[in-house]
Write an enzyme that holds these catalytic residues in place. Structure first.
Site, mmCIF file in Angstrom:
data_model
loop_
_atom_site.group_PDB
_atom_site.id
_atom_site.type_symbol
_atom_site.label_atom_id
_atom_site.label_comp_id
_atom_site.label_asym_id
_atom_site.label_seq_id
_atom_site.Cartn_x
_atom_site.Cartn_y
_atom_site.Cartn_z
ATOM 1 C CG ASP A 197 -1.933 -1.149 1.090
ATOM 2 O OD1 ASP A 197 -2.524 -1.164 0.287
ATOM 3 O OD2 ASP A 197 -2.206 -1.588 2.206
ATOM 4 N NE ARG A 253 -2.496 1.808 12.944
ATOM 5 C CZ ARG A 253 -1.672 1.081 13.213
ATOM 6 N NH1 ARG A 253 -0.705 0.912 14.159
ATOM 7 N NH2 ARG A 253 -1.543 -0.261 12.543
ATOM 8 C CG ASP A 290 -5.244 1.651 11.741
ATOM 9 O OD1 ASP A 290 -5.663 1.563 12.989
ATOM 10 O OD2 ASP A 290 -4.611 0.334 11.339
ATOM 11 C CB SER A 301 -3.320 -8.140 6.945
ATOM 12 O OG SER A 301 -3.314 -6.591 7.481
HETATM 13 N N1 ARG Z 1 -8.963 -4.156 14.266
HETATM 14 C C1 ARG Z 1 -7.846 -3.912 15.060
HETATM 15 C C2 ARG Z 1 -8.100 -2.207 15.408
HETATM 16 O O1 ARG Z 1 -8.785 -1.512 14.492
HETATM 17 C C3 ARG Z 1 -6.442 -3.955 14.545
HETATM 18 C C4 ARG Z 1 -6.221 -4.176 13.093
HETATM 19 C C5 ARG Z 1 -4.620 -4.266 12.925
HETATM 20 N N2 ARG Z 1 -4.388 -4.510 11.467
HETATM 21 C C6 ARG Z 1 -3.848 -5.383 10.856
HETATM 22 N N3 ARG Z 1 -3.406 -5.378 9.413
HETATM 23 N N4 ARG Z 1 -3.805 -6.723 11.298
HETATM 24 O O2 ARG Z 1 -7.569 -1.814 16.247
#
Ligand code: ARG
Length: 408
Positions: free
Chosen positions: A14, A93, A122, A171
């Site tokens: 990305d 984040r 995110d 991921s």
């Molecule tokens: N769903 C989780 C959150 O929004 C974590 C996502 C993490 N991303 C990943 N590509 N595993 O906090």
């Protein structure tokens, strides 16, 4: 004058695609890549560095581990989790967003960009921070509706440094506080994952080990009597508790946009510290404090999930938390066994506990004797008894009337 954009850069597909896109589609002369260290594994930095070099990208790496670890410990004080997940990605984040913003401002950037899709959390967490600045906020993947296949084709056409299969089966997002695994076969909620998705935790066994954690004002400060800094303590516990299979979560998660997704997490240190902290609070806080704090903690957790830990609500909640934590000083014994980090002992000078008062062998504590409970016992459930009596009488009366009517 050259116009510059700072990009949250990981070296993955990305963000690699975003580099030429920001120049060609958004008209920027110069892209700066920023990778923020919140405790990712070394190979992720290598990937970022190598890809940046191949792209001839001006690359900055910012160490925000200490700032992130401090926020994790604030989360411990708030017993924070969202639907059972201790918020690793979510808490990282805002820390990452602020670090990138600092670089963007230092470097005189006009824009700031991330490679998040329009489906996840995110994008919201990053932009909540960035939109407070004057910089142009850019989300190329979302704005151009990029798909994975489009990105792969675009990268191939331009000979971008993305290795085939670079992205792996799932991921994965890793930092000090948690390792998150999503996508691929995990997208099917009924698919039972194999051991191969886990890296931090070995399969839980019955075998046990005990450790002692020290807390001061609600902050974890020591392991087995040895004082430790937050980063060190987290890393040590990830290793130790992980070796006992502690801290696995397999869940359906409700994202902010409303999408339900299947998520897997590993968070051995987080689980251990959260359990221990709650165990100590149970000893030192009054029932009233514990009941109310649950509501405060739930609000803190919700804002933590949303990436809004810098907002005024969290500051106000932390005012309450701070007041309660002045007593959360002491030690907790944790036993790792069967994949659990179980509290098996707790000790504090602030204990709201009197062994004498609770003991079966003491008749009188202060001027209170067992017999003093008699009055309380007489009143206990008093309204229930009145309600039952009233219902009996009313039902009997109505039954009699109903009978009269059916006779006519
Ligand atoms: N769903 C989780 C959150 O929004 C974590 C996502 C993490 N991303 C990943 N590509 N595993 O906090």
């Amino acid at each position: 004058m050259t116009n510059r954009v700072a990009l949250a850069f990981s070296g993955g597909l990305d963000t690699t695609v975003c580099v030429p896109v920001l120049e060609e589609e958004y008209g920027y002369d110069e892209v700066i890549g920023v990778t923020v260290d919140v405790g990712q594994p070394d190979d992720e930095f290598e990937e970022a560095r190598e890809t940046a070099e191949a792209l001839d990208l001006d690359h900055h790496v910012v160490d925000a581990k200490a700032e992130f670890a401090d926020l994790c410990f604030d989360a411990v004080r708030a017993n924070a989790d969202y639907q059972g997940y201790p918020l690793g990605t979510a808490l990282a984040r805002p820390v990452i967003a602020k670090a990138i913003l600092r670089v963007a401002e230092e470097e005189g950037c006009d824009g700031i960009a991330h490679g998040c899709t329009g489906k996840g959390n995110d994008q919201l967490r990053f932009e909540a921070i960035w939109r407070a600045s004057d910089l142009e906020v850019i989300a190329p993947v979302r704005e151009m509706g990029m798909t994975r296949d489009w990105e792969i084709e675009y990268a191939a056409e331009r000979n971008l440094p993305v290795e085939a299969g670079n992205e792996g089966t799932w991921s994965i997002d890793t930092n000090l506080w948690s390792r998150s695994i999503e996508g691929g076969d995990l997208e099917e909620p009924d698919h039972v994952p194999g051991e191969e998705i886990y890296e931090w935790t070995t399969a839980p066994s019955g075998f046990g080990e005990e450790i002692e954690l020290g807390f001061e004002n609600g902050y974890p400060v020591s392991l087995n009597g040895e004082a430790m800094e937050p980063i060190e303590l987290i890393e040590e516990l990830n290793e130790l508790a992980g070796s006992y299979g502690v801290g696995r979560t397999d869940m359906m998660e409700d994202r902010m946009l409303g999408l339900k997704v299947r998520e897997n997490y590993e968070h051995p240190a987080a689980t251990t510290l959260l359990n221990a902290h709650e165990g100590l609070e149970a000893l030192v806080l009054t029932k009233e404090e514990r009941d109310f704090k649950q509501q405060v903690d739930a609000e803190w957790s919700q804002k933590g999930y949303e990436g809004l830990v810098d907002g005024p609500l969290v500051a106000a909640l932390e005012g309450f938390i701070e007041e309660t934590q002045t007593k959360v000083t002491g030690t907790v014994t944790i036993r790792f066994e069967g994949g659990q980090a179980r509290v098996v002992g707790r000790d504090s000078e602030y204990a709201v506990y009197s062994a004498d008062a609770a003991s079966f062998n003491t008749e009188k504590v202060g001027d209170i004797t067992q017999a003093d409970a008699t009055g309380v016992a007489k009143y206990h459930g008093y309204q229930d008894r009145i309600a039952a009596e009233a219902k009996r009488a009313a039902d009997a009366k109505r039954g009699a009337t109903d009978g009269d009517e059916s006779d006519e």
